[in-house]
Design a protein around this motif. Structure first.
Motif, mmCIF file in Angstrom:
data_model
loop_
_atom_site.group_PDB
_atom_site.id
_atom_site.type_symbol
_atom_site.label_atom_id
_atom_site.label_comp_id
_atom_site.label_asym_id
_atom_site.label_seq_id
_atom_site.Cartn_x
_atom_site.Cartn_y
_atom_site.Cartn_z
ATOM 1 N N THR A 223 31.917 2.994 -69.935
ATOM 2 C CA THR A 223 30.786 2.522 -69.129
ATOM 3 C C THR A 223 30.252 3.582 -68.171
ATOM 4 O OG1 THR A 223 31.649 0.273 -69.329
ATOM 5 C CG2 THR A 223 29.951 0.647 -67.676
ATOM 6 N N GLN B 141 36.369 -5.362 -56.622
ATOM 7 C CA GLN B 141 36.725 -5.963 -57.900
ATOM 8 C C GLN B 141 35.959 -7.277 -58.078
ATOM 9 O OE1 GLN B 141 39.265 -5.096 -60.533
ATOM 10 N NE2 GLN B 141 37.848 -6.576 -61.444
ATOM 11 N N GLU C 32 28.868 -2.874 -62.479
ATOM 12 C CA GLU C 32 29.118 -3.007 -63.917
ATOM 13 C C GLU C 32 29.904 -4.283 -64.190
ATOM 14 O OE1 GLU C 32 31.914 -2.856 -66.124
ATOM 15 O OE2 GLU C 32 33.294 -2.940 -64.450
ATOM 16 N N GLY D 277 35.409 -0.234 -67.025
ATOM 17 C CA GLY D 277 34.336 0.006 -66.081
ATOM 18 C C GLY D 277 34.065 1.461 -65.818
ATOM 19 N N ASN D 278 35.120 2.285 -65.876
ATOM 20 C CA ASN D 278 34.953 3.690 -65.505
ATOM 21 C C ASN D 278 36.184 4.461 -65.924
ATOM 22 O OD1 ASN D 278 36.196 5.361 -62.917
ATOM 23 N ND2 ASN D 278 34.218 6.144 -63.583
ATOM 24 N N HIS E 113 32.817 -3.608 -59.717
ATOM 25 C CA HIS E 113 33.232 -3.530 -61.118
ATOM 26 C C HIS E 113 34.012 -4.781 -61.511
ATOM 27 C CE1 HIS E 113 37.556 -2.575 -60.269
ATOM 28 N NE2 HIS E 113 37.028 -2.203 -59.119
ATOM 29 N N ASN F 177 35.977 0.230 -53.525
ATOM 30 C CA ASN F 177 35.318 -0.410 -54.655
ATOM 31 C C ASN F 177 35.680 -1.887 -54.680
ATOM 32 O OD1 ASN F 177 34.162 2.067 -55.943
ATOM 33 N ND2 ASN F 177 36.325 2.625 -56.021
ATOM 34 N N ASN G 190 31.567 0.982 -55.283
ATOM 35 C CA ASN G 190 31.010 0.398 -56.490
ATOM 36 C C ASN G 190 31.550 -1.018 -56.708
ATOM 37 O OD1 ASN G 190 29.637 2.921 -57.703
ATOM 38 N ND2 ASN G 190 31.701 3.631 -57.228
ATOM 39 N N ILE H 40 38.790 0.277 -63.738
ATOM 40 C CA ILE H 40 38.242 1.590 -63.434
ATOM 41 C C ILE H 40 39.363 2.615 -63.397
ATOM 42 C CG2 ILE H 40 36.255 0.653 -62.199
ATOM 43 C CD1 ILE H 40 37.700 1.290 -59.571
#
Length: 898
Positions: free
Chosen positions: A575, A638, A592, A598-599, A615, A636, A613, A619
């Motif tokens: 992604t 979740q 995302e 996700g990453n 997600h 980030n 981010n 990730i």
């Protein structure tokens, strides 16, 4: 309500910071610049007047521009009347066609017109030549060569199908089980296609050289470039994969003997085109186009005399082809439509000093596909509000010292390859092409474009592909329904650099931004990529005066990826992807969900910041050695696997993708619905749900069954939230806009889908949601808990339906099989009635056909036994349950996709 933490100020949400000055500059220019001349062209124009009453041809208009563009006092405008302009050769724009004194030469439609610059030729005079097969044939010029055909504006697939006789690899090609292929006409035109053959992200193609008896020899150098690729030692173990020794073609194309309904074939020996139209149709009553030009517009200057101050606005570029894949080079794909060409034995392509013998330099300088509209050494060129369609390679290419190009408000669709690309494989440094820094592509902007259904013929294509550049902005684009990745920066040149040896290559990339884009429904054909994918150095390491690394300066001048929303990976990938050789990347405030991972990445160098981010998928997935350095992950959020309106940041969702002035590009068709969350049965209190789809607009109405939503909030053209009143069912929704009305996500009159259990989604990071069995996609499925069978899943409709057939389709995973399956139906609170049972099944699907149609509002499927590699399994796994009426029509009104 929708999460609004960190909400942007209204002016920030309306436009990205970098976009606003451009919009202001454009408005000021238009207000100040009155045309100094207006020329008029028409498809059947004559003479040289180029006036409104006596319009000229495009070619004559160009000559008039060259006579008038010296010492301009205002813009010089060429207005094109409505109609199709059939080009005999590309429109060639150079410094001589440029603006002057800061004014522009503008090529645009006359008011209300929709001009098309076409490289196509009409095919007429069809005769039915094989009544038994329904084949119609038309004579064409002996010189006609093309890889595409269009009927009434629709791309028609070339004759194709699976191999009719078994093939075994042998020296230089294949040996067939019999002499079937030797009887085919024009054997050297037959093309073998290898989907995923050189990696899950590729689809290579090679044509046959000749066929003798059962032996098929493949064309060179294509065959060697697919099966035996250069392997620089420094690249180990991440070589560009060879075709497996036991690989067979996924399908065979361009064979007359495989011609089926809806397909076509060009016979280069007989100078004819054959076509099998749908039954009962006559191609003489259709418009049939064969593209023959490979370039429609070529804008090219030199670094000393650039092409400049030209605007292409409101035009359609259509019907171009690309013939090189039909030749000896074929299409030996490495990645992202970059391919290997030429004989590698003497001087390998793009391996530089890393092979023996040494190859061409720089590393990674492999062949790119051409574009229908190209710009080289361009300055201050504007390409806006155009349509790029029915094209045989890439849509638009900008390269070689192009500065301040604005690509804005265009639609790219039905394109064989990449939507648009910036840069080249051969110039990581200007010195690689014998130039100075003037050659660096600088300050170009790609904004508010709608890119969809590209990669139609070469599915390894990207929506947007960046090679080497500085100060590039890619912002507010919507990229949807693409065969591979959405936005890529870098391709194969990164494959030498890892954390163990980070500087075997370098490049000029700096200060590039990928912001506020919307990427969804990607990887429709191929896999192992990303919605946004970065490979190779995205910035170079900056150092302080004492020689130590200046981390902040390096990040500041690296690539920034921010505010993007990406979802619906249709196969698999990482992604938000940092691939091999990547470094100095900042990811922030991206969203995302509904992807595989996700990453992450495979062997990036490192120096990656991933902060702030949102997600739903895992990730920081880095499975490849060596371990990347300096991975900075913090703050980030979740998200749940199926995020709802309380989970997602409304400001990011509302700001991603096309800005309001350009949302019409994606809203012309009826809306679609791909998901909604939460998705439950009847609710006992007002409940807000997030609906994801396309084509939403201000004033959109939402219904749950016949019940209107209490409130509807349109966040963007792809997201809206709606509140279902108490008593409504959240199994399905209907969205109505000015362009149409659609029910979804399944298209069925659902009340609920329930199951006895589901497997551990958190453990496997896979959705086992019961509603997956009615989503129309075989790459999703329901999986029960790992407890003893039987297991059941039940679909309830909001009113009785009459069924002629129900098909239970198993999960597509190796040889997993639904062995014993039963089906019951019921109405209301009636006792369920047995409707069928299948035992000892070995097929992928289990059909239940009713001799007498069944009227029911509830269907329950019970899996009594399932096997995997022949062994019993405790789970039950179902990919889809399809419902058909008494006439055999799908109840959902839509086909199931793999």
């Amino acid at each position: 309500m929708l999460l609004v933490a960190g909400l942007l100020a209204p002016e920030a949400a309306a436009a990205s910071p970098a976009a606003q000055p451009l919009a202001e500059a454009r408005a000021q220019t238009q207000a100040q610049a009155q045309p100094s001349h207006v020329l008029h062209a028409a498809p059947l124009g004559k003479g040289t007047d180029c006036s409104a009453s006596r319009p000229c041809t495009v070619e004559a208009a160009q000559k008039r521009v060259r006579a008038l563009n010296d010492d301009l006092k205002g813009d010089l405008v060429v207005q094109l009347a409505d109609g199709t302009y059939r080009l005999d050769e590309p429109l060639d724009l150079t410094a001589a066609d440029s603006g002057d004194n800061g004014y522009q030469v503008v090529w645009q439609p006359a008011p209300g017109a929709h001009p098309v610059l076409s490289g196509g030729r009409p095919i007429t005079g069809w005769q039915k030549t094989d009544a038994a097969r329904g084949i119609w044939t038309a004579k064409v010029p002996a010189s006609l060569r093309t890889r595409q055909l269009y009927v009434d504006g629709k791309r028609i697939p070339v004759a194709q199908g699976p191999a009719p006789a078994a093939l075994t690899r042998s020296a230089g090609g294949y040996t067939a089980a019999d002499d079937t292929y030797a009887k085919w006409r024009n054997p050297s035109d037959v093309e073998f296609v290898f989907t995923g053959g050189n990696g899950d992200w590729t689809e290579s193609r090679c044509r046959v050289k000749d066929i003798q008896g059962a032996r098929l020899m493949m064309r060179q150098p294509c065959w060697d470039n697919v099966t035996d690729r250069p392997k620089p030692a420094a690249q180990a173990p991440y070589y560009f994969p060879d075709l497996a020794s036991d690989a067979k073609p996924t399908r065979i194309e361009n064979a007359y003997e495989l011609l089926h309904t809806g397909q076509w074939y060009l016979d280069t020996a007989r100078h004819t085109v054959s076509y099998i139209p749908p039954a009962g149709t006559d191609p003489n009553r259709a418009t049939v186009e064969a593209p023959v030009l490979q370039t429609l517009v070529s804008g090219h200057g030199t670094l000393d005399q650039p092409v400049h101050d030209i605007v292409l606005r409101g035009l359609t570029f259509a019907y171009a082809t690309w013939l090189d894949p039909s030749g000896d080079n074929g299409f030996a794909e490495i990645q992202a439509n970059v391919r290997i060409t030429g004989d590698q034995k003497v001087k390998p392509q793009g391996t530089c000093t890393f092979t023996v013998p040494a190859g061409t330099c720089p590393f990674g300088a492999n062949a790119q596909e051409p574009a229908a509209v190209t710009w080289r050494a361009a300055r201050d060129v504007v390409i806006e509000d155009n349509t790029f369609t029915h094209l045989g390679a890439a849509g638009l290419g900008v390269a070689f010292g192009s500065h301040r190009t604005l690509v804005q408000g265009n639609e790219f669709t039905d394109i064989s390859g990449i939507g648009l690309m910036l840069g080249s494989t051969d110039d990581p440094h200007p010195s690689d092409v014998g130039e100075t820094d003037r050659e660096i592509n600088t300050d170009n902007r790609i904004e508010n474009n709608y890119i969809h259904h590209i990669g139609v013929e070469y599915p390894g294509a990207d929506g947007i592909q960046l090679f080497y550049s500085r100060g590039t902005t890619v912002a507010h684009n919507e990229i949807a329904n693409v065969s591979w990745d959405g936005i890529d920066s870098g391709v194969n040149a990164g494959h030498l650099d890892t954390a163990d040896h980070p500087d075997l290559t370098s490049n000029i990339n700096a200060d590039n931004t990928i912001a506020n884009n919307l990427v969804h429904d990607y990887h429709s054909v191929l896999a192992d990529g990303g919605a946004i994918y970065l490979e190779g150095h995205q910035g170079e390491t900056r150092r302080k005066a004492d020689g130590s690394v200046d981390e902040e300066a390096s990040f500041e001048h690296g690539t920034k990826v921010t505010g993007n929303v990406v979802y619906n990976d249709l196969h698999s990938g990482l992604t938000l992807y940092n691939d091999i050789g990547s470094q100095w990347i900042t990811w922030t405030r991206n969203v995302e969900f509904n992807n595989t991972y996700g990453n992450g990445g495979c062997a990036p160098i490192g120096h990656i910041r991933f902060t702030g981010n949102y997600h739903a998928d895992p990730i920081a997935q880095y499975p490849c050695a060596p371990v990347a350095v300096d991975l900075q992950y913090a703050d980030n959020t979740q998200l749940p696997m199926r995020p709802g309106p309380d989970d997602l940041p409304a400001d990011i969702l509302g700001n991603a993708g096309l800005q309001p002035a350009y949302q019409h590009l994606a809203a012309g068709d009826a809306p679609t619905i791909s998901s909604m969350s939460p998705r439950t049965g009847t609710v006992d209190r007002p409940t807000e749900t997030l609906i994801v789809g396309t084509g939403f607009s201000t004033g959109s109405k939402v219904f749950f069954g016949a019940t209107p939503a209490a409130t509807t909030t349109v966040l963007s053209s792809t997201f809206l939230s709606a509140v279902a009143p108490a008593g409504a069912s959240l199994a399905e929704a209907t969205v109505e806009t000015g362009a149409g009305r659609v029910s979804g996500p399944s298209g069925l009159p659902l009340k609920s889908v329930t199951a006895d259990s589901l497997d551990n989604e958190a453990l496997y990071n896979v959705s086992f949601y019961p509603y997956n069995v009615v989503d129309g996609k075989l790459n999703t499925f329901w999986s029960s808990a790992q407890t003893a069978t039987p297991h059941w899943i039940e679909v309830r409709f909001d009113h009785p339906v009459t069924l002629g057939k129900v098909v239970v389709r198993g999960r597509r995973h190796e040889d997993m099989t639904l062995k014993d399956v039963s089906l019951t139906t019921a109405n209301g609170s009636d006792v369920p009635t047995p409707a069928g049972r299948v035992t000892d099944n070995t097929a992928p699907d289990v059909p239940f056909t009713f001799t007498t149609p069944v009227t029911t509002d509830t269907v329950r499927v019970t899996v009594e036994a399932e096997t995997f590699h022949g062994e019993p399994r405790t789970n039950a796994d179902i990919g889809q349950i399809e419902f058909y009426d008494a006439d055999g029509n799908p109840l959902s009104g839509r086909p199931v996709t793999d």
